[in-house]
Write a protein that holds these residues in place. Structure first.
Motif, short mmCIF file in Angstrom:
data_model
loop_
_atom_site.label_atom_id
_atom_site.label_comp_id
_atom_site.label_asym_id
_atom_site.label_seq_id
_atom_site.Cartn_x
_atom_site.Cartn_y
_atom_site.Cartn_z
N GLY A 129 5.05 4.23 -6.12
CA GLY A 129 3.64 3.96 -6.25
C GLY A 129 2.86 5.14 -6.69
N ASN A 130 3.60 6.27 -7.12
CA ASN A 130 2.86 7.47 -7.69
C ASN A 130 2.00 8.03 -6.76
N ILE A 131 2.83 8.09 -5.61
CA ILE A 131 2.26 9.14 -4.42
C ILE A 131 3.01 10.42 -4.46
N ALA A 132 2.29 11.54 -5.12
CA ALA A 132 3.09 12.69 -5.40
C ALA A 132 3.62 13.40 -4.38
N GLU A 133 2.92 13.44 -3.28
CA GLU A 133 3.53 14.23 -2.12
C GLU A 133 4.88 13.46 -1.61
N ALA A 134 5.07 12.25 -1.86
CA ALA A 134 6.21 11.50 -1.26
C ALA A 134 7.32 12.00 -2.44
N ASN B 93 0.91 -1.23 0.03
CA ASN B 93 0.20 -0.13 -0.03
C ASN B 93 0.92 1.48 -0.05
N TYR B 94 0.90 1.81 -1.40
CA TYR B 94 1.82 3.18 -1.44
C TYR B 94 1.53 4.14 -0.40
N GLU B 95 0.18 4.32 -0.33
CA GLU B 95 -0.43 5.52 0.45
C GLU B 95 0.28 5.28 2.16
N ALA B 96 0.38 4.12 2.45
CA ALA B 96 0.84 3.72 3.71
C ALA B 96 2.36 3.87 3.82
N CYS B 97 3.04 3.80 2.94
CA CYS B 97 4.48 4.09 2.55
C CYS B 97 4.65 5.44 2.94
N CYS C 251 5.65 16.85 -10.03
CA CYS C 251 4.77 17.87 -11.07
C CYS C 251 3.84 17.02 -11.99
N GLU C 252 4.40 15.97 -12.39
CA GLU C 252 3.81 15.19 -13.57
C GLU C 252 2.58 14.51 -12.80
N LEU C 253 2.75 14.04 -11.66
CA LEU C 253 1.53 13.56 -10.86
C LEU C 253 0.50 14.63 -10.30
#
Length: 217
Positions: free
Chosen positions: A90-95, A53-57, A124-126
């Motif tokens: 995992g494409n979490i922009a903030e990370a 879970n990338y959000e959890a990362c 930025c792409e995200l």
């Protein structure tokens, strides 16, 4: 054939169950954090991140980098950077944005402007406004260690992306480029419009600049 079909159904069920479990852990992270049960938050974040879970990362990175007094004993920017890297993959922009900041400052990683630029570009792409703004700042920087050559046209294009995502400071900086004609064709009416948007988004400097242009005779 029926045996293969049953195997496929079992695989689909297991995948769905893993997603449910992972999402449930993500929910528990938030509940534990809000209840100040930080040890539980760490446990759930680690489990969910390990489960993919990338959000959890990203949440795990936030926990490891937190300034909260109760978390100081666990603060570890190396671990935070590692967790953010997984989340960015995992494409979490903030990370991705945070990784850019880490590489600019050498937090938990080796300081590297080129790596920072890459992470800001990915953010930025995200569609992360802060990532677009940071990338624009790179292009506008006179520091040759940051950018070998200033490129105000590129800076303007990324400030625009950030402004379109309602980042007030980017609208203000873009307005200023139009006001002085740097990287874009000078245009007071466009500058005034961007100052106005910056003001609407809560930037007092944008309000002052808009008011100044409004009252020019």
């Amino acid at each position: 054939m029926r045996y293969i079909f049953i195997l496929l159904l079992n695989c689909i069920w297991l995948m769905a169950q893993e997603q449910i479990d992972s999402d449930e852990l993500l929910k528990k992270i938030g509940e534990a954090y809000r209840s100040r049960n930080y040890n539980e938050a760490f446990m759930y974040a680690t489990q969910a991140c390990d489960a993919g879970n990338y959000e959890a990362c990203g949440a795990l990175g936030n926990l490891y980098s937190s300034d909260i007094e109760e978390l100081q004993s666990k603060r570890n920017l190396n671990y935070a950077a590692h967790a953010y890297y997984k989340a960015c993959e995992g494409n979490i922009a903030e990370a991705c944005f945070y990784l850019g900041v880490y590489h600019v400052n050498g937090y938990g990683v080796q300081q590297s402007y080129s790596s920072a630029r890459g992470f800001f570009a990915r953010a930025c792409e995200l569609n992360d406004a802060d990532g677009c703004d940071a990338l624009a700042n790179f292009y506008a920087s006179p520091n040759k260690q940051i950018m070998a050559k200033q490129d105000y046209a590129q800076a303007a294009s990324y400030y625009l992306k950030a402004c379109e995502r309602n980042l007030a400071s980017s609208c203000f900086k873009l307005a200023t480029l139009y006001k002085i004609g740097q990287g874009v064709k000078g245009d007071d009416s466009v500058a005034k419009a961007f100052y106005g948007k910056s003001c609407q988004l809560g930037d007092t400097k944008g309000c002052e600049a808009w008011w100044s242009m409004e009252n020019v005779k």
